[in-house]
Write a protein that holds these residues in place. Structure first.
Motif, mmCIF file in Angstrom:
data_model
loop_
_atom_site.group_PDB
_atom_site.id
_atom_site.type_symbol
_atom_site.label_atom_id
_atom_site.label_comp_id
_atom_site.label_asym_id
_atom_site.label_seq_id
_atom_site.Cartn_x
_atom_site.Cartn_y
_atom_site.Cartn_z
ATOM 1 N N SER A 114 -12.668 -79.360 72.780
ATOM 2 C CA SER A 114 -12.196 -77.980 72.812
ATOM 3 C C SER A 114 -10.681 -77.976 72.811
ATOM 4 O O SER A 114 -10.042 -78.405 73.755
ATOM 5 C CB SER A 114 -12.720 -77.277 74.072
ATOM 6 O OG SER A 114 -12.224 -75.966 74.133
ATOM 7 N N LEU A 115 -10.075 -77.475 71.749
ATOM 8 C CA LEU A 115 -8.634 -77.430 71.648
ATOM 9 C C LEU A 115 -8.072 -76.081 72.074
ATOM 10 O O LEU A 115 -6.887 -75.954 72.308
ATOM 11 C CB LEU A 115 -8.212 -77.704 70.197
ATOM 12 C CG LEU A 115 -8.599 -79.078 69.641
ATOM 13 C CD1 LEU A 115 -8.233 -79.142 68.170
ATOM 14 C CD2 LEU A 115 -7.910 -80.173 70.412
ATOM 15 N N GLY A 116 -8.933 -75.064 72.201
ATOM 16 C CA GLY A 116 -8.426 -73.735 72.489
ATOM 17 C C GLY A 116 -7.539 -73.279 71.351
ATOM 18 O O GLY A 116 -7.794 -73.533 70.188
ATOM 19 N N ASP A 117 -6.411 -72.612 71.645
ATOM 20 C CA ASP A 117 -5.450 -72.256 70.616
ATOM 21 C C ASP A 117 -4.069 -72.717 71.062
ATOM 22 O O ASP A 117 -3.887 -73.261 72.142
ATOM 23 C CB ASP A 117 -5.497 -70.757 70.325
ATOM 24 C CG ASP A 117 -5.244 -69.920 71.565
ATOM 25 O OD1 ASP A 117 -4.453 -70.358 72.424
ATOM 26 O OD2 ASP A 117 -5.816 -68.826 71.682
ATOM 27 N N LEU A 118 -3.067 -72.504 70.202
ATOM 28 C CA LEU A 118 -1.727 -72.977 70.521
ATOM 29 C C LEU A 118 -1.167 -72.304 71.760
ATOM 30 O O LEU A 118 -0.428 -72.920 72.530
ATOM 31 C CB LEU A 118 -0.805 -72.740 69.322
ATOM 32 C CG LEU A 118 -0.842 -73.805 68.217
ATOM 33 C CD1 LEU A 118 0.050 -73.378 67.065
ATOM 34 C CD2 LEU A 118 -0.408 -75.153 68.750
ATOM 35 N N PHE A 119 -1.500 -71.037 71.969
ATOM 36 C CA PHE A 119 -0.993 -70.344 73.146
ATOM 37 C C PHE A 119 -1.603 -70.928 74.420
ATOM 38 O O PHE A 119 -0.928 -71.081 75.441
ATOM 39 C CB PHE A 119 -1.268 -68.843 73.042
ATOM 40 C CG PHE A 119 -0.391 -68.149 72.035
ATOM 41 C CD1 PHE A 119 0.851 -67.659 72.391
ATOM 42 C CD2 PHE A 119 -0.797 -68.006 70.722
ATOM 43 C CE1 PHE A 119 1.671 -67.035 71.461
ATOM 44 C CE2 PHE A 119 0.012 -67.389 69.780
ATOM 45 C CZ PHE A 119 1.250 -66.897 70.148
ATOM 46 N N THR A 154 -0.997 -74.514 79.147
ATOM 47 C CA THR A 154 -1.409 -75.719 79.867
ATOM 48 C C THR A 154 -0.228 -76.648 80.094
ATOM 49 O O THR A 154 -0.013 -77.156 81.201
ATOM 50 C CB THR A 154 -2.504 -76.467 79.075
ATOM 51 O OG1 THR A 154 -3.668 -75.648 78.998
ATOM 52 C CG2 THR A 154 -2.861 -77.784 79.747
ATOM 53 N N ILE A 155 0.555 -76.885 79.062
ATOM 54 C CA ILE A 155 1.667 -77.809 79.192
ATOM 55 C C ILE A 155 2.776 -77.228 80.071
ATOM 56 O O ILE A 155 3.512 -77.959 80.733
ATOM 57 C CB ILE A 155 2.200 -78.230 77.804
ATOM 58 C CG1 ILE A 155 2.976 -79.544 77.924
ATOM 59 C CG2 ILE A 155 3.027 -77.159 77.178
ATOM 60 C CD1 ILE A 155 2.164 -80.700 78.412
ATOM 61 N N ALA A 156 2.875 -75.896 80.115
ATOM 62 C CA ALA A 156 3.822 -75.272 81.046
ATOM 63 C C ALA A 156 3.440 -75.594 82.483
ATOM 64 O O ALA A 156 4.292 -75.902 83.331
ATOM 65 C CB ALA A 156 3.858 -73.759 80.820
ATOM 66 N N ALA A 157 2.133 -75.539 82.776
ATOM 67 C CA ALA A 157 1.668 -75.859 84.123
ATOM 68 C C ALA A 157 1.915 -77.323 84.466
ATOM 69 O O ALA A 157 2.273 -77.658 85.603
ATOM 70 C CB ALA A 157 0.181 -75.528 84.260
ATOM 71 N N LEU A 215 5.628 -70.608 66.871
ATOM 72 C CA LEU A 215 4.209 -70.385 66.605
ATOM 73 C C LEU A 215 3.467 -69.945 67.859
ATOM 74 O O LEU A 215 2.482 -69.209 67.779
ATOM 75 C CB LEU A 215 3.568 -71.659 66.061
ATOM 76 C CG LEU A 215 4.211 -72.246 64.798
ATOM 77 C CD1 LEU A 215 3.543 -73.560 64.443
ATOM 78 C CD2 LEU A 215 4.119 -71.256 63.648
ATOM 79 N N ALA A 216 3.915 -70.406 69.007
ATOM 80 C CA ALA A 216 3.266 -70.049 70.273
ATOM 81 C C ALA A 216 4.235 -70.373 71.403
ATOM 82 O O ALA A 216 5.139 -71.200 71.251
ATOM 83 C CB ALA A 216 1.955 -70.813 70.461
ATOM 84 N N TYR A 217 4.033 -69.721 72.526
ATOM 85 C CA TYR A 217 4.899 -69.959 73.682
ATOM 86 C C TYR A 217 4.144 -69.604 74.949
ATOM 87 O O TYR A 217 3.153 -68.878 74.936
ATOM 88 C CB TYR A 217 6.192 -69.145 73.580
ATOM 89 C CG TYR A 217 5.993 -67.688 73.264
ATOM 90 C CD1 TYR A 217 5.801 -66.753 74.285
ATOM 91 C CD2 TYR A 217 5.995 -67.236 71.950
ATOM 92 C CE1 TYR A 217 5.615 -65.410 73.997
ATOM 93 C CE2 TYR A 217 5.805 -65.896 71.650
ATOM 94 C CZ TYR A 217 5.615 -64.992 72.684
ATOM 95 O OH TYR A 217 5.413 -63.665 72.397
ATOM 96 N N SER A 218 4.614 -70.137 76.053
ATOM 97 C CA SER A 218 3.982 -69.878 77.341
ATOM 98 C C SER A 218 4.563 -68.623 77.964
ATOM 99 O O SER A 218 5.646 -68.163 77.591
ATOM 100 C CB SER A 218 4.197 -71.063 78.291
ATOM 101 O OG SER A 218 5.588 -71.242 78.547
ATOM 102 N N ILE A 256 -10.410 -78.727 80.515
ATOM 103 C CA ILE A 256 -10.454 -79.439 79.236
ATOM 104 C C ILE A 256 -9.043 -79.604 78.678
ATOM 105 O O ILE A 256 -8.664 -80.674 78.188
ATOM 106 C CB ILE A 256 -11.347 -78.691 78.236
ATOM 107 C CG1 ILE A 256 -12.807 -78.729 78.692
ATOM 108 C CG2 ILE A 256 -11.225 -79.299 76.840
ATOM 109 C CD1 ILE A 256 -13.720 -77.855 77.879
ATOM 110 N N GLY A 257 -8.260 -78.543 78.744
ATOM 111 C CA GLY A 257 -6.894 -78.622 78.224
ATOM 112 C C GLY A 257 -6.066 -79.662 78.950
ATOM 113 O O GLY A 257 -5.357 -80.469 78.330
ATOM 114 N N ILE A 258 -6.146 -79.669 80.275
ATOM 115 C CA ILE A 258 -5.358 -80.618 81.072
ATOM 116 C C ILE A 258 -5.787 -82.055 80.781
ATOM 117 O O ILE A 258 -4.960 -82.945 80.562
ATOM 118 C CB ILE A 258 -5.507 -80.298 82.573
ATOM 119 C CG1 ILE A 258 -4.833 -78.952 82.893
ATOM 120 C CG2 ILE A 258 -4.911 -81.401 83.434
ATOM 121 C CD1 ILE A 258 -5.111 -78.446 84.293
#
Length: 500
Positions: free
Chosen positions: A112-117, A122-125, A141-144, A311-313
């Motif tokens: 599960s990749l979710g989307d770019l947002f 996730t990476i912001a956390a 393209l996307a931002y936190s 999943i993202g983490i």
């Protein structure tokens, strides 16, 4: 954009994004989001009505406030666009969201990749910073999400305008862009207070030797986390899959990759096919790790949300560990395949790190189990089965966070023996079956587990020793047991544990 009117509700479906000019007949269809350029305010009213007549779901307009009643009457969603936003940038963002949603809406169980947002959040956390993901044209393209800690460069980038030229010149002078193009190096950029620019780290997003974009992390009022560099590297590798999907409208190949691990673990896909898709050597050692939440008191929707975030983490950590790693969600659990292992001992360290990040950022208990390292990809199903066995063995031990078979071998074997007893009534003693789950049965089990020490067993049950003696005697009478017989003791203890 801001929603000014939604007469059909917020569940209205967007299927495509189109740009329309008020001087032309709108080329819109049902399900379109029409970006209305060239007219603002009341001057855009005829185009809004025509887009609605042709079935468009929504129309985006600058200075849209005077059009609110027009949109309600026409039955079309009205989105207000801020004056400083560039139309081409808004179109890029909107198309990215729609394309990602279309590509993932019908995915089967798989990575599960979710989307770019979602990835940006996730990476912001994980880094403690503010994230933006850009393509090679420096379009965001996307931002936190971010609070008041956004500096001028981030604000202008998100609004679709260029950053301060003196700062961009410094980036070129320092060779930042060249280093981002050259590989997966995480580049550190010092803050420039005189320009209102805070400290940053960045990494290029690559597919082979080709750079597809960049992930930027802006530091806020607090320093970035200790593992920010590693998390950013994993995020860049996941972002590459998204950007490849954007560049290739035929996303069947990527969907296949996302389903590879699920198919291989279920025995539906051959290891050779998986190896070819992820670029791994099928003959090298591999292992499977399984993660699960321990949040039974939460609602189903809350669990699903936590599972998606988990999943993202975990995907970020796995990608940072090995480019060819795969993650997938199956049956409420998250499985990770780690191919081409050169240091099997590092698997446990990775698992602990990913689990700690999951617990820290989600605030919910979780456990993980490590399957054995197998000789090649064609044996990963055995590693998955072992990981499941270990996870089942520690399910009633919340104090255990991560385990491998060597840590809980006896518990695993006993658990599987009890499972066989539960599945095959014909190998159970019907007279003992009457004691399972009763007070007499629990008392006899405590006595047997204490090796016949009446006082220890009575203390565990909080009863008088004489009470325990009476219960054991009655249980033996009802179960026709001779406790002097070691075989009867052994089998009675096993069968009485079926309730646990």
């Amino acid at each position: 954009m801001e929603v000014l009117a939604a007469p059909r509700g917020l569940d209205a479906e967007i299927l495509d994004v189109v740009i329309t000019d008020p001087e032309d007949v709108p080329d819109t269809r049902p399900g379109d989001l029409a970006l209305l350029i060239g007219a603002r305010g009341r001057a855009a009213a005829p185009a809004v009505r025509e887009a609605a007549r042709r079935g468009a779901t929504a129309v985006a307009v600058k200075e849209a406030e005077p059009l609110r009643e027009v949109a309600v009457t026409a039955g079309i969603t009205l989105l207000a666009v801020r004056p400083e936003v560039r139309w081409e940038h808004l179109e890029s963002l909107a198309r990215n969201v729609v394309a990602t949603a279309r590509g993932s809406a019908d995915l089967e169980a798989g990575e599960s990749l979710g989307d770019l947002f979602s990835l940006a959040q996730t990476i912001a956390a994980l880094t403690g910073g503010s994230i933006s993901i850009e393509d090679m044209a420096s379009r965001v393209l996307a931002y936190s999400r971010a609070g008041d800690e956004v500096d001028e460069l981030r604000r202008l980038s998100i609004l679709g305008r260029e950053g301060p030229e003196p700062y961009l010149a410094l980036l070129r002078e320092w060779g930042v862009y060249e280093r981002l193009r050259s590989g997966e190096e995480v580049v550190h950029i010092d803050e420039r207070p005189e320009l209102g620019i805070r400290r940053r780290i960045a990494v290029g997003v690559h597919a082979g030797s080709r750079q597809l974009g960049t992930v930027w992390v802006q530091e806020g009022s607090q320093p970035l986390t200790e593992h920010a560099d590693r998390a950013l590297l994993g995020a860049a590798r996941l972002a590459a899959l998204h950007l490849v999907r954007r560049r290739d409208s035929a996303s069947a190949g990527l969907r296949l990759r996302e389903n590879l691990l699920a198919g291989m673990l279920d025995g539906r896909i051959a290891a050779s096919a998986v190896a070819g898709q992820i670029g791994a050597d099928p003959a090298k050692p591999a292992a499977v790790v399984v993660f699960a939440l321990r949040a039974a008191d939460r609602s189903r929707s809350e669990l699903e949300l936590h599972r998606e975030e988990m999943i993202g983490i975990i995907s970020v950590h796995a990608a940072a560990y090995r480019r060819s790693a795969l993650a997938t969600a199956l049956g409420g659990r998250v499985y990770v395949l780690l191919p081409e292992l050169t240091d099997p001992a590092s698997v446990l360290a990775l698992t602990r790190e990913a689990l700690a990040a999951t617990r820290r950022h989600l605030g919910v208990p979780a456990q993980a189990a490590v399957g054995s390292v197998v000789a090649g990809l064609d044996e990963v199903a055995a590693s998955r089965q072992e990981a499941d066995r270990v996870l089942a063995a520690i399910a009633d031990q919340p104090e255990v966070d991560v385990a491998a078979l060597a840590d809980v071998r006896t518990r695993v074997l006993i658990g599987e023996t009890l499972a066989l007893l539960a599945e095959h009534p014909r190998i159970r003693d019907p007279q003992l079956a009457a004691l399972v789950g009763t007070e007499l049965g629990r008392s006899l089990l405590a006595y047997l587990e204490a090796f016949g020490d009446v006082r220890a067993a009575a203390h565990r049950l909080h009863v008088h020793p004489n009470t325990l003696r009476y219960r054991v005697r009655r249980a033996c009478e009802l179960g026709d047991l001779e406790l002097d017989d070691p075989d009867q003791r052994l089998f009675a203890q096993l069968q009485l544990r079926l309730e646990h």
